[in-house]
Write a protein that holds these residues in place. Sequence first.
Motif, PDB file in Angstrom:
ATOM      1  N   GLN A  67       0.860   4.111  -2.792  1.00  0.00           N
ATOM      2  CA  GLN A  67       0.544   5.500  -2.443  1.00  0.00           C
ATOM      3  C   GLN A  67       1.665   6.442  -2.864  1.00  0.00           C
ATOM      4  O   GLN A  67       1.404   7.518  -3.401  1.00  0.00           O
ATOM      5  CB  GLN A  67       0.294   5.624  -0.942  1.00  0.00           C
ATOM      6  N   ASP A  68       2.914   6.035  -2.644  1.00  0.00           N
ATOM      7  CA  ASP A  68       4.052   6.864  -3.071  1.00  0.00           C
ATOM      8  C   ASP A  68       4.031   7.074  -4.580  1.00  0.00           C
ATOM      9  O   ASP A  68       4.222   8.199  -5.062  1.00  0.00           O
ATOM     10  CB  ASP A  68       5.382   6.238  -2.651  1.00  0.00           C
TER      11      ASP A  68
ATOM     12  N   PHE B 152       1.494   6.889  -6.600  1.00  0.00           N
ATOM     13  CA  PHE B 152       0.349   7.739  -6.928  1.00  0.00           C
ATOM     14  C   PHE B 152       0.662   9.207  -6.648  1.00  0.00           C
ATOM     15  O   PHE B 152       0.407  10.076  -7.476  1.00  0.00           O
ATOM     16  CB  PHE B 152      -0.880   7.298  -6.116  1.00  0.00           C
ATOM     17  N   ARG B 153       1.238   9.479  -5.486  1.00  0.00           N
ATOM     18  CA  ARG B 153       1.541  10.866  -5.114  1.00  0.00           C
ATOM     19  C   ARG B 153       2.585  11.477  -6.046  1.00  0.00           C
ATOM     20  O   ARG B 153       2.493  12.641  -6.419  1.00  0.00           O
ATOM     21  CB  ARG B 153       1.996  10.919  -3.667  1.00  0.00           C
TER      22      ARG B 153
ATOM     23  N   TYR C  93       0.832  -1.205   0.000  1.00  0.00           N
ATOM     24  CA  TYR C  93       0.000   0.000   0.000  1.00  0.00           C
ATOM     25  C   TYR C  93       0.869   1.258   0.000  1.00  0.00           C
ATOM     26  O   TYR C  93       0.611   2.205  -0.744  1.00  0.00           O
ATOM     27  CB  TYR C  93      -0.923   0.010   1.224  1.00  0.00           C
ATOM     28  N   ASP C  94       1.906   1.254   0.824  1.00  0.00           N
ATOM     29  CA  ASP C  94       2.793   2.413   0.927  1.00  0.00           C
ATOM     30  C   ASP C  94       3.491   2.697  -0.401  1.00  0.00           C
ATOM     31  O   ASP C  94       3.599   3.853  -0.822  1.00  0.00           O
ATOM     32  CB  ASP C  94       3.820   2.165   2.033  1.00  0.00           C
TER      33      ASP C  94
END
Length: 72
Positions: free
Chosen positions: A48-49, A51-52, A44-45
């Motif tokens: 998310q990274d 995506f950001r 997930y991390d």
Amino acid sequence: MEKVAAFNVIRNEAIHKMRKSNLDEISGRLRYMKVLFDNIFELYDEIQDDFRITFHSFRKDVFFDEYGPENE
């Protein structure tokens, strides 16, 4: 999604068998759940990274207004 589904199955089994199992068995299941949870969190991390990073400057794009709903 497969890792989350596997985690959920083990979580459900651990909770439902908690009254019937001994502490050693529960402890082993919970250690395995912790490993799965850590793997899911790392995945997930990373997502998310990515995506950001991908969408970080999207709103700052000078051409963003040209593609907004009011211009369609």
